[in-house]
Design a protein around this motif. Structure first.
Motif, PDB file in Angstrom:
ATOM      1  N   GLY A 199       0.643  -1.132  -0.085  1.00 25.70           N
ATOM      2  CA  GLY A 199       0.057   0.008   0.062  1.00 25.70           C
ATOM      3  C   GLY A 199       0.913   1.065  -0.206  1.00 25.70           C
ATOM      4  O   GLY A 199       0.884   1.889   1.079  1.00 25.70           O
TER       5      GLY A 199
ATOM      6  N   SER B 274      -4.510  -3.338  -3.174  1.00 24.56           N
ATOM      7  CA  SER B 274      -5.698  -2.449  -3.431  1.00 24.56           C
ATOM      8  C   SER B 274      -5.450  -1.208  -2.945  1.00 24.56           C
ATOM      9  O   SER B 274      -6.133  -0.208  -3.448  1.00 24.56           O
ATOM     10  N   ASN B 275      -4.429  -0.946  -2.133  1.00 23.69           N
ATOM     11  CA  ASN B 275      -4.370   0.406  -1.555  1.00 23.69           C
ATOM     12  C   ASN B 275      -3.030   1.039  -2.269  1.00 23.69           C
ATOM     13  O   ASN B 275      -2.785   2.290  -1.888  1.00 23.69           O
TER      14      ASN B 275
ATOM     15  N   TRP C  58      -1.538   3.411  -5.180  1.00 19.97           N
ATOM     16  CA  TRP C  58      -1.789   4.431  -5.801  1.00 19.97           C
ATOM     17  C   TRP C  58      -0.969   5.281  -6.490  1.00 19.97           C
ATOM     18  O   TRP C  58       0.520   5.314  -6.010  1.00 19.97           O
TER      19      TRP C  58
END
Length: 499
Positions: free
Chosen positions: A118, A146-147, A149
């Motif tokens: 993440g 999923s975390n 970015w």
């Protein structure tokens, strides 16, 4: 309570006619009007300017590491002076929840960057200033969390063979936002996505995906997914993005010059234009190709125009210039117009079974459609936004997303309580006009609003003065004049109110 909508324009007069777009802003209570035109200094004479609102990233309390080509490259890279000089070193030092801030410059990559936990990667000066360039020798970025970015980057010149995602591959998650994905390519037999491949999840938000290419060579085994710009496999979200000038070559299965959704995916609030798909087995979709295969594909509030579907070779056939579907997809609040196919279905082609269309603008109306508009949507030829006389204004259905969502300009999707069909809410257009004894401004306006023209000479500390009185607009265009313009520069604001 009175509701106010603002637009702000700076007029340098005695110039030739120029055009700009003024967006519909969020509703504001009258007792707390927002100064939308604050701090607009340093403008160049000879231009008409527009003020837009931009989101400011919120920095978490996790550790922040820095990358700068002028840094001293001293671990742990926690300030600009000691910044790492390359991104991969900072990624290796980062822990779960960290952010890596990257200064401006072009960062040439010798191997793909990998984010498997993440971690956030931020181009602090925005995508046009912060560039990842793979030099055609590999993928730019791999994300598998999923975390994870990335924000504010240009991702370009990635190239892979045998897999998908020339620019970015997301496996199971990851978010790309406010970025430019351009000039990436893929040659594959089983993957897809010349620009981005969302495999089992992941999101592309507020991005420009342009000039990417995928070639799916399905002569022996596997299934090529297509998706010159973006491919979604069994999930994935593409939202408020511009997807243009991408190409998909699909000798076998697959399609979608702009976007391909295979087994699931959501595309919403996107403008998909000027993409091309070449197909060899009857698949297609110059703009978007949807193959459900038991998954759910949703196309919500998009503008799909000027795309082209054609054959792989002279003997092949192109289907579905705008949208091609295999299985039952859902298409809502979407414009599919002025697309072309070399064989069948200029705007829409459906294989196996019809999709469901609600409150769309498509000609001719598909078989399984409700409240479809077949008239020309009346789009601005340069921006593809709705003109004031568009039949798509207030003609959509208020899905859950549009009730709380915003368009690509960050503005509310609801005005007059009803969403417009297409990727953007209707705009006001203003043009300055040469006049001998006044400043004349021609405004293209959404009808039935109550309007008030105002002016100021100083945007740093504006004191707005009304010019004339309020009036109810009943036409699509009006010309407002300021006959007392003695200062060289004035700033004009057309306020509009709910009737």
């Amino acid at each position: 309570m009175l509701t106010i909508f603002y637009g702000c324009v700076k007029i340098w007069y005695m110039e030739d006619v120029r055009q700009l777009v003024i967006r519909k802003y969020k509703a504001l209570p009258e007792d707390k009007p927002q100064k939308l035109c604050d701090a607009m200094g340093g403008m160049t004479a000879g231009f008409i300017m527009i003020l837009l609102s931009f989101g400011i990233p919120v920095v978490s309390e996790a550790a922040t590491r820095y990358v700068s080509q002028s840094g001293l490259h001293l671990s742990p890279y926690t300030n600009w002076g000691q910044a790492a000089t390359n991104i991969s070193t900072a990624l290796a030092a980062a822990a779960e929840g960290d952010e890596i801030w990257v200064s401006n410059g072009t960062y040439y990559l010798s191997a793909q960057l990998q984010i498997t936990n993440g971690i956030g990667l931020l181009g602090v000066y925005g995508a046009e200033a912060t560039i990842l360039d793979a030099q055609g020798s590999g993928r730019c970025l791999y994300m598998a969390h999923s975390n994870a970015w990335v924000d504010g980057l240009t991702i370009r010149n990635g190239h892979v063979e045998g897999e998908g995602g020339g620019g970015v591959l997301c496996e199971g998650g990851g978010t790309i936002r406010n970025s430019i994905i351009a000039q990436n390519s893929v040659i594959t037999v089983s993957g897809g996505g010349g620009g981005v491949y969302l495999n089992g999840g992941g999101s592309v938000l507020n991005c420009q995906v342009v000039n990417n290419q995928v070639e799916s060579r399905n002569f022996t085994t596997g299934d090529g997914l297509g998706g010159g710009g973006i491919a979604c496999a069994y999930g994935g979200l593409v939202e408020n993005s511009k997807i243009a000038y991408n190409v998909s070559h699909a000798a076998g299965t697959g399609g979608g010059g702009g976007v391909s959704c295979w087994g699931g995916g959501v595309v919403r609030g996107c403008t998909v234009h000027s993409n091309t798909n070449y197909s060899g087995e009857g698949y297609g979709g110059g703009g978007i190709c949807a193959m459900t295969f038991g998954g759910e594909v949703l196309i919500d509030s998009c503008t799909i125009i000027r795309n082209f579907a054609r054959g792989w070779s002279a003997s092949d056939q192109g289907y579905g210039g705008g949208f091609w579907s295999w299985g039952r997809s859902t298409v809502v609040n979407t414009i599919i117009y002025t697309n072309r196919a070399s064989w069948s279905g200029h705007n829409v082609y459906e294989a196996v079974e019809p999709s469901e269309y609600r409150n769309c603008c498509i000609w001719p109306a598909p078989t399984n459609s409700i409240a479809t508009i077949t008239n020309d949507p009346s789009l601005d030829p340069a921006t593809f936004r709705l003109r004031a006389d568009s039949p798509c204004i207030d003609a959509g259905t208020n899905t859950l997303w549009v009730q709380e969502g915003q368009d690509g300009e960050g503005q509310s999707r609801l005005f007059n309580g009803q969403v417009d069909i297409g990727a953007d809410e209707a705009a006001l257009v203003a043009r300055s006009m040469v006049a001998t004894d006044s400043v004349d401004i021609a405004w293209e306006v959404v009808p039935f609003a109550v309007c008030q023209l105002r002016m100021t000479t100083n945007l740093l500390d504006p004191t707005w003065q009304d010019i004339g009185s309020r009036f109810t607009n009943s036409a699509y265009e009006l010309i407002l004049s300021d006959t007392n313009a003695i200062e060289r520069t004035r700033f004009y604001q057309l306020m509009w109110f709910m009737p």
